[in-house]
Design a protein around this motif. Structure first.
Motif, short mmCIF file in Angstrom:
data_model
loop_
_atom_site.label_atom_id
_atom_site.label_comp_id
_atom_site.label_asym_id
_atom_site.label_seq_id
_atom_site.Cartn_x
_atom_site.Cartn_y
_atom_site.Cartn_z
N ALA A 1 -11.48 26.51 -32.95
CA ALA A 1 -10.41 27.30 -32.74
C ALA A 1 -10.58 28.51 -32.04
N LEU A 2 -11.54 29.19 -32.19
CA LEU A 2 -11.76 30.45 -31.54
C LEU A 2 -12.29 30.10 -30.03
N PHE A 3 -12.74 29.02 -29.65
CA PHE A 3 -13.33 28.42 -28.57
C PHE A 3 -11.95 28.54 -27.66
N ALA A 4 -11.02 27.66 -28.30
CA ALA A 4 -9.99 27.11 -27.69
C ALA A 4 -8.98 28.60 -27.25
N GLU A 5 -9.03 29.62 -28.27
CA GLU A 5 -8.33 30.81 -28.23
C GLU A 5 -8.75 31.50 -26.98
N ALA A 6 -10.12 31.69 -26.75
CA ALA A 6 -10.71 32.53 -25.93
C ALA A 6 -10.92 31.73 -24.42
N LEU A 7 -10.47 30.48 -24.39
CA LEU A 7 -10.90 29.95 -23.12
C LEU A 7 -10.06 30.36 -22.07
N PRO B 1 -8.27 40.28 -30.12
CA PRO B 1 -7.12 39.77 -29.48
C PRO B 1 -5.98 40.47 -28.87
N ASP B 2 -6.22 41.74 -28.70
CA ASP B 2 -5.20 42.43 -27.95
C ASP B 2 -5.67 42.48 -26.44
N THR B 3 -6.84 42.01 -26.01
CA THR B 3 -7.21 41.95 -24.65
C THR B 3 -7.50 40.36 -24.37
N GLY B 4 -7.68 39.79 -25.48
CA GLY B 4 -8.10 38.33 -25.14
C GLY B 4 -9.47 38.20 -24.73
N ARG B 5 -10.16 39.11 -25.08
CA ARG B 5 -11.69 39.25 -24.56
C ARG B 5 -12.40 39.36 -25.72
N PHE B 6 -13.96 39.26 -25.58
CA PHE B 6 -14.90 39.55 -26.78
C PHE B 6 -15.36 40.89 -26.20
N ARG B 7 -15.63 41.76 -27.06
CA ARG B 7 -16.17 42.84 -26.93
C ARG B 7 -17.93 42.51 -26.90
N ASN B 8 -18.53 43.44 -26.07
CA ASN B 8 -20.09 43.30 -26.08
C ASN B 8 -21.01 44.14 -27.03
N PHE B 9 -21.08 45.30 -26.58
CA PHE B 9 -22.05 46.29 -27.29
C PHE B 9 -21.31 47.09 -28.53
N ALA C 1 -13.58 48.19 -25.33
CA ALA C 1 -12.91 47.32 -25.54
C ALA C 1 -13.00 45.87 -25.21
N SER C 2 -13.58 45.44 -23.98
CA SER C 2 -13.96 44.35 -23.59
C SER C 2 -15.12 44.41 -23.01
N GLY C 3 -16.19 43.23 -23.03
CA GLY C 3 -17.27 43.17 -22.63
C GLY C 3 -17.35 42.49 -21.22
N SER C 4 -18.18 42.13 -20.66
CA SER C 4 -18.40 41.56 -19.06
C SER C 4 -17.76 40.07 -19.24
N GLU C 5 -17.73 39.50 -17.89
CA GLU C 5 -17.12 38.32 -17.96
C GLU C 5 -18.35 37.25 -18.32
N ASP C 6 -19.71 37.75 -18.08
CA ASP C 6 -20.82 36.66 -18.72
C ASP C 6 -20.83 36.70 -19.94
N SER C 7 -20.88 38.06 -20.79
CA SER C 7 -20.89 38.04 -22.12
C SER C 7 -19.74 37.38 -22.73
N HIS C 8 -18.76 37.07 -22.25
CA HIS C 8 -17.67 36.44 -22.72
C HIS C 8 -17.95 34.98 -22.58
N ALA C 9 -18.31 34.56 -21.53
CA ALA C 9 -18.59 33.20 -21.12
C ALA C 9 -19.75 32.59 -22.18
N ARG C 10 -20.64 33.60 -22.28
CA ARG C 10 -22.10 33.27 -22.88
C ARG C 10 -21.49 33.10 -24.55
N THR C 11 -20.52 33.59 -24.96
CA THR C 11 -19.91 33.65 -26.37
C THR C 11 -19.29 32.22 -26.47
#
Length: 761
Positions: free
Chosen positions: A526-532, A476-484, A494-504
């Motif tokens: 809910a998590l989709f809306a938050e991460a969109l 939530p600090d970066t508004g992104r999904f970590r990947n590895f 701290a943050s994954g790639s754009e593609d990994s965020h979008a695939r999630t």
């Protein structure tokens, strides 16, 4: 239909001394002049240890024994965007057992192949049969020069009749003239000339004709037998001139040395035509009936010469019905008698001349080139449409083993209490590489797919585990999904790639719509809306596409989320802008190059267009997917995913290797989306073909999957399958299998009586 622009002919080439070289050169020149805008070239096969001063028409040469040069030639042809390749096949001109090296070239080509078989064996060895069958599979069309060739291809090799074309050996278009002037120019004035020309070798039967000369001389004392041609280079290499010396010795023994002339020359075309023009009778005393093609026979017949020949396959057809004279194999008495009859009967001989000339007008190189061009155009037009034949229900038939049972034991072995492992060493999970949100998001998509009717859902515990991984990946600090994540459960970024965020996001959208548990559906939405919102700043077209796929599911359950609707149109418009800025007639794509998960881009546009009733999105998706499928289809008609070796290349045809399961899975889904968008059953067949890549319908004819465990190898290298069976590969296979099984159930429902369908039975 788009006119053909570039054609390559593969075969031997002049100045190499052989019949295939002459034919290849003549064919290339003939098709080159058949269309003013057509570019042609030759890829020449060079026998090892030899060098030739090739003409400009030879764009590339292949040393017959160097397999890497066949691969290099495939890269050259693919990069050159040739529309069609025409292969000249004879077993002896290619390297490897039974000439098998040429398969390394054919298996990598992205354009249709038309193969001319100069020999079709009635009794091939096992190796010859295997090579022949693979060449046929790799060819859109095959050409033979006699109906006997068609018969053998059908009966011995089970080649479908509609794949075979019979095109006569081409001949020069020259006037019919009396032989006297040419005799005078060549110094044979006043002689009755019997001619044989071609490379000298024991199977030509020259010794039989020499043995016939004494009987001919009894009836025609001025007869002269001219044997024009150099000794075959392979024979010279192995035996020197021993065969020619034996023939000359036999001439001396019979006392006919004043009536037999050996001209040890490999002549150019004008000189050859001059020699044919001067002869009174042409003779081909070959010893073996299995001679499918004879250029010397075709040329002599085409210049209106009376021909006396043994009944090998080509001669039996061409000289039938009195167009020539046939004599038994190895029969010096018969051949001498028939030649003497012709030399002493001017009326019959001249009538035979006129008839041969008239019949042969359909064989001129101009007519032959037109026939070949028609075949090339047919092959090009139907190249990407070669799919599984439709059943009598009107839909492409899904034959076993195209839809195996869903087996997930290997998938389960790749999971622990954290989630799905990234990699494996063979089939053993590799803990050293830990986990990634990409693969766990794919696992969530699989969990949703297995909730469909007819499948066994994943356990609640396992599905919850993948969801927990995704939740933990959210930062939530970066508004992104970590990947590895390492095996020690420590995040590596701290943050994954754009593609990994979008695939999630895609996985969350599907979970919000399809998960079996209401609570988890709410969590996912809910998590989709938050991460969109993060996606609005993304620049990756694949990230836009993955997000659009997630939005397709999310917007179905949250139709009032106007922000999501706005982003949906924004991302689709971005893809449309990419396509508009890059697309040309030859390059119907969103980017300057092809990379991974390519089919997801058109899939996202089609899905979005169907949901938002935006036809231009759908049409752009269909158009770009159709273009992509043309480049993912081999000449043999099987699926060839874009290889990783070509990632990053600009506007180049895709490389053949390495091939990965993610491409096949994306293609299956995109083709089925296209089918739902426009209703064309062709797309269902294309999806099925992409799935059979997993089962062995691929460049190596190697199955990627173990149907008993559901494991899937990580891909295809040029020479083998990758034996590791990681998380991405197994999930991709199972996702593709789930789609194909759903399609199979749909197809089966169409075959039920209407009353049963109405009851849902």
């Amino acid at each position: 239909m788009t006119p053909l622009r570039r054609i390559a002919v593969i075969g031997n080439s002049l100045p190499r001394r052989c019949g295939i070289a002459t034919f290849t050169t003549d064919l290339q020149q003939a098709i080159s002049t058949s269309r003013p805008t057509l570019e042609t070239c030759i890829v020449a096969i060079t026998d090892h240890g030899q060098t030739y001063d090739y003409p400009k028409a030879v764009a590339l040469q292949i040393q017959d024994n160097k397999i890497e040069e066949y691969i290099r030639a495939a890269d050259f042809l693919n990069a050159g965007r040739f529309d069609t390749v025409c292969l000249q096949h004879e077993f002896g001109i290619f390297g490897g057992e039974a000439g098998g090296h040429v398969l390394e070239l054919l298996s990598r080509l992205t354009m249709p192949v038309v193969t001319t078989f100069h020999t079709v064996l009635a009794n091939p060895t096992a190796a010859q049969r295997a090579v022949m069958e693979r060449i046929v599979d790799a060819s859109s069309k095959v050409v033979v020069m006699a109906n006997k060739g068609r018969e053998l291809l059908r009966s011995v090799y089970q080649v479908p009749d509609d794949k075979i074309e019979v095109i006569a050996h081409g001949i020069p278009d020259v006037a019919l003239v009396a032989p006297d002037a040419a005799k005078a120019r060549l110094g044979f004035d006043g002689k009755s000339i019997i001619l044989t020309f071609g490379l000298l070798s024991p199977n030509k039967g020259i010794e039989v004709m020499i043995d016939a000369m004494p009987s001919i001389l009894k009836r025609r004392a001025d007869a002269l037998y001219v044997v024009l041609g150099a000794t075959h280079p392979n024979l010279v290499r192995d035996q020197g001139e021993a065969y020619r010396n034996r023939l000359m010795r036999r001439v001396r023994e019979l006392g006919v040395e004043d009536h037999v002339v050996f001209l040890d020359r490999f002549v150019d075309l004008p000189t050859l035509l001059e020699f044919i023009s001067m002869c009174d009778v042409y003779v081909t005393p070959y010893l073996n009936e299995a001679q499918m093609t004879s250029g010397t026979l075709a040329y002599s017949f085409g210049l209106g010469k009376p021909v006396v020949s043994t009944p090998y396959w080509h001669a039996r057809e061409l000289l039938a019905n009195g167009r020539g004279v046939l004599v038994p194999f190895g029969d010096a008495t018969a051949i001498g008698s028939k030649i003497a009859e012709l030399l002493t009967d001017d009326v019959r001989r001249q009538a035979m001349c006129r008839r041969a000339y008239a019949v042969s007008r359909t064989m001129t190189w101009e007519r032959t080139a037109e026939h070949y061009m028609s075949v090339f155009e047919s092959a090009s037009q139907g190249h990407w449409l070669k799919v599984i034949a439709p059943s009598n229900t009107g839909v492409p038939e899904l034959r076993s083993p195209a839809a195996p049972e869903m087996q997930i034991s290997h998938f389960l072995s790749m999971c622990d209490d954290t989630g799905l492992f990234q990699h494996a060493v063979h089939s053993v999970p590799d803990r050293s590489h830990g986990y990634c949100v990409d693969d766990n998001a794919r696992a969530m998509l699989l969990a949703c797919a297995l909730n469909s009717p007819g499948e066994q859902p994943l356990s609640e515990v396992l599905t919850a585990r993948f969801a927990a991984f995704v939740q933990h990946a959210w930062n939530p600090d970066t508004g992104r999904f970590r990947n590895f994540m390492g095996f020690n459960r420590t995040w590596l970024e701290a943050s994954g790639s754009e593609d990994s965020h979008a695939r999630t996001l895609w996985a969350l959208g599907e979970t919000a719509r399809s998960d079996a548990t209401p609570s988890r559906r709410q969590w996912a939405a809910a998590l989709f809306a938050e991460a969109l919102s993060a996606v609005e700043t993304f620049r990756s077209p694949r990230a836009w596409a993955f997000t659009l796929l997630g939005l397709g599911a999310y917007c179905a359950v949250a139709p009032d989320d106007l922000h999501a609707q706005e982003i949906r149109h924004s991302l689709a418009d971005r893809l449309m802008s990419c396509l508009a800025s890059v697309e040309t007639p030859d390059w119907v794509w969103f980017e300057e190059g092809l990379a991974y998960d390519n089919a997801r881009l058109p899939q996202a546009l089609m899905m979005t267009g169907a949901a938002t009733q935006t036809p231009e999105y759908v049409q752009a998706g269909l158009r770009s997917l159709r273009w992509l499928m043309m480049r993912q289809t081999t000449p043999a008609g099987h699926f060839r995913p874009v290889g990783t070796a070509g990632f990053g290349e600009l506007r180049q045809l895709p490389r053949a290797f390495d091939q990965q399961p993610v491409e096949a899975t994306a293609t299956i889904a995109a083709c089925l989306t296209a089918w739902r968008a426009d209703g064309d059953a062709e797309w269902k067949a294309l999806a099925t073909r992409a799935f059979t890549w997993f089962l062995g319908s691929n460049d190596l004819s190697v199955a990627l999957v173990d149907p008993h465990t559901g494991s899937c190898r990580d891909g295809l290298h040029p020479d083998r399958a990758n034996e590791n069976r990681g998380g991405e590969s197994v999930v991709c296979y199972l996702l593709g299998l789930a789609e194909i099984r759903q399609l199979a159930r749909f197809n089966a429902s169409l075959t039920k009586p209407a009353a049963l369908r109405a009851m849902g039975a």
